[in-house]
Design a protein around this motif. Sequence first.
Motif, PDB file in Angstrom:
ATOM      1  N   VAL A   1      58.428  37.042  14.737  1.00 17.97           N
ATOM      2  CA  VAL A   1      59.347  35.923  14.507  1.00 17.97           C
ATOM      3  C   VAL A   1      59.229  34.860  15.592  1.00 17.97           C
ATOM      4  N   VAL A   2      59.372  35.237  16.858  1.00 20.07           N
ATOM      5  CA  VAL A   2      59.293  34.196  17.892  1.00 20.07           C
ATOM      6  C   VAL A   2      57.856  33.918  18.313  1.00 20.07           C
ATOM      7  N   GLY A   3      57.010  34.933  18.289  1.00 21.22           N
ATOM      8  CA  GLY A   3      55.627  34.734  18.710  1.00 21.22           C
ATOM      9  C   GLY A   3      54.765  34.056  17.677  1.00 21.22           C
ATOM     10  N   TRP A   4      54.838  34.521  16.455  1.00 21.69           N
ATOM     11  CA  TRP A   4      53.996  33.942  15.417  1.00 21.69           C
ATOM     12  C   TRP A   4      54.703  32.801  14.690  1.00 21.69           C
ATOM     13  N   LEU A   5      55.842  33.073  14.102  1.00 19.52           N
ATOM     14  CA  LEU A   5      56.508  32.100  13.246  1.00 19.52           C
ATOM     15  C   LEU A   5      57.015  30.876  14.013  1.00 19.52           C
ATOM     16  N   SER A   6      57.739  31.089  15.098  1.00 15.09           N
ATOM     17  CA  SER A   6      58.295  29.951  15.836  1.00 15.09           C
ATOM     18  C   SER A   6      57.199  29.092  16.467  1.00 15.09           C
ATOM     19  N   LEU A   7      56.229  29.725  17.100  1.00 16.40           N
ATOM     20  CA  LEU A   7      55.170  28.931  17.731  1.00 16.40           C
ATOM     21  C   LEU A   7      54.347  28.182  16.684  1.00 16.40           C
ATOM     22  N   PHE A   8      54.120  28.800  15.532  1.00 17.64           N
ATOM     23  CA  PHE A   8      53.395  28.107  14.473  1.00 17.64           C
ATOM     24  C   PHE A   8      54.223  26.936  13.933  1.00 17.64           C
ATOM     25  N   ALA A   9      55.528  27.134  13.788  1.00 17.20           N
ATOM     26  CA  ALA A   9      56.405  26.044  13.336  1.00 17.20           C
ATOM     27  C   ALA A   9      56.384  24.891  14.340  1.00 17.20           C
ATOM     28  N   PHE A  10      56.366  25.206  15.623  1.00 16.16           N
ATOM     29  CA  PHE A  10      56.278  24.153  16.638  1.00 16.16           C
ATOM     30  C   PHE A  10      54.946  23.409  16.522  1.00 16.16           C
ATOM     31  N   ALA A  11      53.879  24.124  16.227  1.00 15.81           N
ATOM     32  CA  ALA A  11      52.565  23.482  16.053  1.00 15.81           C
ATOM     33  C   ALA A  11      52.626  22.486  14.901  1.00 15.81           C
ATOM     34  N   ILE A  12      53.217  22.896  13.800  1.00 17.15           N
ATOM     35  CA  ILE A  12      53.342  22.003  12.645  1.00 17.15           C
ATOM     36  C   ILE A  12      54.205  20.796  13.001  1.00 17.15           C
ATOM     37  N   PHE A  13      55.282  21.029  13.730  1.00 18.07           N
ATOM     38  CA  PHE A  13      56.153  19.932  14.167  1.00 18.07           C
ATOM     39  C   PHE A  13      55.353  18.880  14.937  1.00 18.07           C
ATOM     40  N   TYR A  14      54.551  19.314  15.903  1.00 17.20           N
ATOM     41  CA  TYR A  14      53.772  18.361  16.702  1.00 17.20           C
ATOM     42  C   TYR A  14      52.663  17.701  15.885  1.00 17.20           C
ATOM     43  N   LYS A  15      52.156  18.381  14.880  1.00 17.40           N
ATOM     44  CA  LYS A  15      51.120  17.793  14.026  1.00 17.40           C
ATOM     45  C   LYS A  15      51.711  16.748  13.077  1.00 17.40           C
ATOM     46  N   VAL A  16      52.859  17.044  12.516  1.00 17.30           N
ATOM     47  CA  VAL A  16      53.454  16.169  11.504  1.00 17.30           C
ATOM     48  C   VAL A  16      54.115  14.936  12.129  1.00 17.30           C
ATOM     49  N   PHE A  17      54.792  15.136  13.252  1.00 16.02           N
ATOM     50  CA  PHE A  17      55.529  14.025  13.854  1.00 16.02           C
ATOM     51  C   PHE A  17      54.836  13.535  15.125  1.00 16.02           C
ATOM     52  N   SER A  18      54.862  12.246  15.335  1.00 14.89           N
ATOM     53  CA  SER A  18      54.141  11.616  16.447  1.00 14.89           C
ATOM     54  C   SER A  18      54.963  11.630  17.729  1.00 14.89           C
ATOM     55  N   ILE A  19      55.208  12.804  18.242  1.00 13.46           N
ATOM     56  CA  ILE A  19      55.921  12.922  19.514  1.00 13.46           C
ATOM     57  C   ILE A  19      54.947  12.472  20.609  1.00 13.46           C
ATOM     58  N   PRO A  20      55.377  11.580  21.500  1.00 16.22           N
ATOM     59  CA  PRO A  20      54.462  11.062  22.526  1.00 16.22           C
ATOM     60  C   PRO A  20      53.763  12.165  23.320  1.00 16.22           C
ATOM     61  N   LYS A  21      52.473  11.982  23.523  1.00 22.91           N
ATOM     62  CA  LYS A  21      51.667  12.990  24.231  1.00 22.91           C
ATOM     63  C   LYS A  21      52.126  13.191  25.672  1.00 22.91           C
ATOM     64  N   HIS A  22      52.689  12.169  26.277  1.00 25.86           N
ATOM     65  CA  HIS A  22      53.083  12.262  27.683  1.00 25.86           C
ATOM     66  C   HIS A  22      54.583  12.467  27.863  1.00 25.86           C
ATOM     67  N   SER A  23      55.243  12.942  26.817  1.00 24.85           N
ATOM     68  CA  SER A  23      56.676  13.215  26.896  1.00 24.85           C
ATOM     69  C   SER A  23      56.921  14.425  27.803  1.00 24.85           C
ATOM     70  N   LYS A  24      57.726  14.221  28.842  1.00 30.97           N
ATOM     71  CA  LYS A  24      58.047  15.331  29.750  1.00 30.97           C
ATOM     72  C   LYS A  24      58.868  16.387  29.024  1.00 30.97           C
ATOM     73  N   LEU A  25      59.693  15.942  28.103  1.00 24.77           N
ATOM     74  CA  LEU A  25      60.489  16.869  27.312  1.00 24.77           C
ATOM     75  C   LEU A  25      59.584  17.772  26.467  1.00 24.77           C
ATOM     76  N   ALA A  26      58.566  17.171  25.840  1.00 24.81           N
ATOM     77  CA  ALA A  26      57.623  17.945  25.026  1.00 24.81           C
ATOM     78  C   ALA A  26      56.803  18.900  25.891  1.00 24.81           C
ATOM     79  N   THR A  27      56.393  18.437  27.060  1.00 23.91           N
ATOM     80  CA  THR A  27      55.628  19.301  27.966  1.00 23.91           C
ATOM     81  C   THR A  27      56.464  20.498  28.388  1.00 23.91           C
ATOM     82  N   PHE A  28      57.729  20.241  28.747  1.00 25.05           N
ATOM     83  CA  PHE A  28      58.626  21.340  29.104  1.00 25.05           C
ATOM     84  C   PHE A  28      58.789  22.288  27.914  1.00 25.05           C
TER      85      PHE A  28
END
Length: 132
Positions: A42-69
């Motif tokens: 759930v947290v290792g596979w599903l959540s991390l994969f969902a986060f990957a899709i989130f970053y792929k679909v939405f243009s969150i700035p590459k240099h966002s400190k919030l995203a890096t954290f």
Amino acid sequence: MDRTRFFVRVSAIFALIGAFMGSHMAGGGGYQLSAIHAHILVVGWLSLFAFAIFYKVFSIPKHSKLATFHVWSSFIGVFGLTSGMWLYYTQPVAGMETFNTIFFIVGGTVLLFAFICFAIMVFVHGALISED
């Protein structure tokens, strides 16, 4: 760093570990580690994969400190929570009970901060999250 690629690769590793654990438990008929197996998936596979899709679909700035954290706290939190659970439940080394408990708690807390960070990021970068 390519956040999407990182999350997909790490989630694939957790998927393999979770699937192997499930297969091993089913084959051996012992389900003592089912909570760890479920958290790995759930947290290792599903959540991390969902986060990957989130970053792929939405243009969150590459240099966002919030995203890096978010990326690093997610990775460290998932690793800490799942390995801490394993240490806590299996106690592979005698005399390490306190360390194992603290490792488990710290991992879960870091993961909680990652999810809080994700929720904040969704609102901070809300204008970038759209169907348009």
